[in-house]
Design a protein around this motif. Sequence first.
Motif, PDB file in Angstrom:
ATOM      1  N   ALA A   1      29.743  74.866  10.145  1.00  0.00           N
ATOM      2  CA  ALA A   1      28.834  75.891   9.624  1.00  0.00           C
ATOM      3  C   ALA A   1      29.180  76.235   8.177  1.00  0.00           C
TER       4      ALA A   1
ATOM      5  N   THR B   1      28.230  84.096   7.103  1.00  0.00           N
ATOM      6  CA  THR B   1      27.650  84.287   5.784  1.00  0.00           C
ATOM      7  C   THR B   1      28.781  84.323   4.770  1.00  0.00           C
TER       8      THR B   1
ATOM      9  N   ASP C   1      26.114  82.395  20.758  1.00  0.00           N
ATOM     10  CA  ASP C   1      25.543  82.272  19.423  1.00  0.00           C
ATOM     11  C   ASP C   1      26.225  83.228  18.445  1.00  0.00           C
TER      12      ASP C   1
ATOM     13  N   GLU D   1      26.810  83.804  13.806  1.00  0.00           N
ATOM     14  CA  GLU D   1      26.392  83.370  12.482  1.00  0.00           C
ATOM     15  C   GLU D   1      27.458  83.742  11.462  1.00  0.00           C
TER      16      GLU D   1
ATOM     17  N   ASP E   1      22.806  84.114   2.259  1.00  0.00           N
ATOM     18  CA  ASP E   1      22.681  82.953   3.145  1.00  0.00           C
ATOM     19  C   ASP E   1      23.408  83.177   4.462  1.00  0.00           C
ATOM     20  N   ARG E   2      22.796  82.701   5.546  1.00  0.00           N
ATOM     21  CA  ARG E   2      23.412  82.796   6.858  1.00  0.00           C
ATOM     22  C   ARG E   2      23.269  81.465   7.572  1.00  0.00           C
ATOM     23  N   VAL E   3      24.312  81.104   8.315  1.00  0.00           N
ATOM     24  CA  VAL E   3      24.291  79.871   9.087  1.00  0.00           C
ATOM     25  C   VAL E   3      24.614  80.215  10.538  1.00  0.00           C
ATOM     26  N   LYS E   4      23.704  79.836  11.421  1.00  0.00           N
ATOM     27  CA  LYS E   4      23.935  80.083  12.849  1.00  0.00           C
ATOM     28  C   LYS E   4      24.727  78.928  13.449  1.00  0.00           C
ATOM     29  N   PHE E   5      25.538  79.243  14.463  1.00  0.00           N
ATOM     30  CA  PHE E   5      26.292  78.203  15.157  1.00  0.00           C
ATOM     31  C   PHE E   5      26.611  78.675  16.573  1.00  0.00           C
TER      32      PHE E   5
ATOM     33  N   SER F   1      32.384  86.050   5.409  1.00  0.00           N
ATOM     34  CA  SER F   1      32.805  86.102   6.814  1.00  0.00           C
ATOM     35  C   SER F   1      34.280  85.740   6.941  1.00  0.00           C
TER      36      SER F   1
END
Length: 940
Positions: free
Chosen positions: A593, A498, A494, A496, A484-488, A501
């Motif tokens: 995020a 996971t 930009d 991201e 899973d990855r979440v961009k912010f 992290s």
Amino acid sequence: TGALIMSNPFAWIAEPLNPNQPAKKFFNLNKLGDARYGRLPFSIRVLLEAAVRNCDEFLVKKEDVENILDWNVMQSKNVEVPFNPARVILQDLTGVPAVVDFAAMRDAVKKLGGDPEKINPICPADLVIDHSIQVSRPRAPGRMSAPCGGWALTELRRPAFILPVPPLDFRGAGTGGGGSAHSGACKGAPSSGQEGSHTNSLQEEKCIFLLQKNQELEFERNKERFEFLKWGSQAFHNMKIIPPGSGIVHQVNLEYLARVVFDQNGYYYPDSLVGTDSHTTMIDGLGVLGWGVGGIEAEAVMLGQPISMVLPKVIGYKLMGNPHPLVTSTDIVLTVTKHLRQVGVVGKFVEFFGPGVAQLSIADRATIANMCPEYGATAAFFPVDEVSIRYLIQTGRDEEKIKHIKNYLVAVGMFRDFNNSSSPVPPVEQVVELDLHTVVPCCSGPKRPQDKVAVSEMKKDFETCLGAKQGFKGFNVAPERHGDRVKFVHNGSDFELTHGSVVIAAITSCTNTSNPSVMLGAGLLAKKAVDAGLTVKPYIKTSLSPGSGVVTYYLRESGVMPYLAQLGFEVVGYGCMTCIGNSGPLPEAVAEAITQGDLIAVGVLSGNRNFEGRIHPNTRANYLASPPLVIAYAIAGTIRIDFEIEPLGVNAEGKEIFLKDLWPTRDEIQAVEQQYVIPGMFKEVYQKIETVNESWNALDAPSDTLYTWNPKSTYIKSPPFFENLTLELQPPKSIVDAYVLLNLGDSVTTDHISPAGNIARNSPAARYLTSRSLTPREFNSYGSRRGNDAVMVRGTFANIRLSNKFINKQAPQTIHFPSGETLDVFDAAERYKQAGHPLIVLTGKEYGSGSSRDWAAKGPFLLGIKAILAESYERIHRSNLVGMGVIPLQYLPGEDAESLGLTGRERYTIVIPEELAPRMKVQIKVIRTLWVGFSKAPLS
């Protein structure tokens, strides 16, 4: 003192250490003429000397001396002996409640018609304010081109108390290499005589701004507490307070406060201590016997009472060989921690010996001793040797005192030569060995300090933990979610996140910042990384919180400070900070995020504890690592990296940079250390440590004998513990028809019981503070509120990671059985209290492990908890429970809640006899009930 000595049956063995100074005596234990003395472990000799010197046939008897002398026989018989430590050390989170108790005791004594001045420390007490500062202002966001943050010069001002102070020439102040301040280590760093010196000065000013802002916020948040402590320093005799901004208690103890040998009232005797912090054991690395106790025990010692302790068994730990050139002292201590956890050393002394000890500096030994609580021992003792004497010289101690220290220890048989193979091994219970050459670089985590992982296995281990069932090595993340990855967006750019992290990277804690080798190693690695073109992502919360101003001196003088700063590791304060949960908030976008993706984000820190929920609410995985590895993982930005085959990063030219290309060798580090860590630095920092903080000096504190309590204060409040105090001791009472407030599992820490970190906005403590007209910004932390029982009782069992078997999630909640409602723990306890129902807690193994927090016993007491039923306890916490009148009950061997069929939904009657004794058996009557909706009926 003279009268006490004259009544001492061992007064006849006291004699002058130097015939030319007949007024300066010592108790010569060799004159006892008892061969058993020479066979005692060195740590036990310290206990014996204290018993002999303090023998008065009242608190300490000849029988006690005989029991210690006969240690080889008596160690297995659970014999209790008294111990009078030479001094007590406190930090402010535990020190404030201790001083609050002393102030309340004075009120109680006056109320009973006594003299309140009688409540006064008898033995020396040192209190270091180090637990209040937070990482509120880390590096400036998004300005990595400016190594220290990019603050405008017009925003800067330098208060006199801020370290580092202007550059000085230390070369004439002590031993060490010659040459200019910046020769040797980092020739690329701008020095005062090179082009770019203005830039370097500006960078230093920018760093100082961050430090200044954090210290200003510390005073803003804690002014009431600091005024109260300053009153205590004036109202109580024999109490020294080291102001905030000075360093971490255990590092200040090691570098400054430790006497090694006392010279007081005409007698020499070994320095020894107890402290209200579990990592007091760090001082064992210098040959000063010390360990952590609860605040209640410490208060008794301060009032002149000896500690009653079971004569400890001693484990001999033999060190051999030399560490690999790429191995740090952090790697060694994490290896020792796991090893001794497997051996089982709870309640025992560990004494180190063997030729490998001589290869370790005092800083290395102190690092190993610091983590003694993590491997479960009471003390981790390194007897004084020549390396210890050289350390006293290096840290600027008085030369004449150093001569007396060595002469005394040699004369009394407490000076050791680790290279002497003919030196007999004491008849310890067990000898375990470690070849230092077998140690490999490692970390520990993700939730416990004893869970060591080799760096080469970190990626694989974390990915295994992701999918493993919820537990110390598991997060129960479904396999399809591992990627899973979440961009912010952070500061207009930009990014991201996971699983794995890194969002916090902190060089922190006395465990490592007291050790020049790992700190300089981090600095050298930072220089090589910057030279290679590597950077740290701007959203990662990086910080450097040294344990003393000396660290700042040698990092700056060696030229590595600008490189650390360029990677975001600026000095943000002098205190424990991230290690105790004072990590401050993450950037809002990062926190959102993590929450949005339910990510297992990571904190990497050079600390000694990583229990879930301790470091930061948003970092569910936290790894302990050496300072160089903290920087490496910060650059990588993830824990899911195999440094052996994957590059640490790629520079602007597209070149892959591997960690092996940057890692400094032990020889490199030692060369820099020998040149830049010198006596003049220690003298310069410590000669003004009690007066340099102008904000502290300006505090206006009362000087009355009795403290005037302010009813409007939300920090300092007279506690209820002495309200019903009587001259006659009340007999204990049986506990009748108690409900179970909580049903907990194994390894419930004092962080779970009484958290020190942020106060959640939806918590009972937050509701109380809001009712007193405070905003969330003013809540501060639980640790800072320990002088107010109304906050602390509401914060008991308030850790968001509390796992209560009554509910199916991690939350600081429980079931109120009479109503069937799920409530916050405090609210449920209040309901029970109003109905007149006593409470107990069921739990598993190692209950109360972690920090020595007396509020982890005071809080349950105020909730109405009368007893804890556990499989086993951490020593300090068990003592605290006894001190508060909460009975620590332990299942009989082979039994636990599961084997007895206990669910916690029963009612319990515990029969308490009037004459209580340790290890006695008591009867518990259990009434099982059948639950139907919100009603109940007894089972037949």
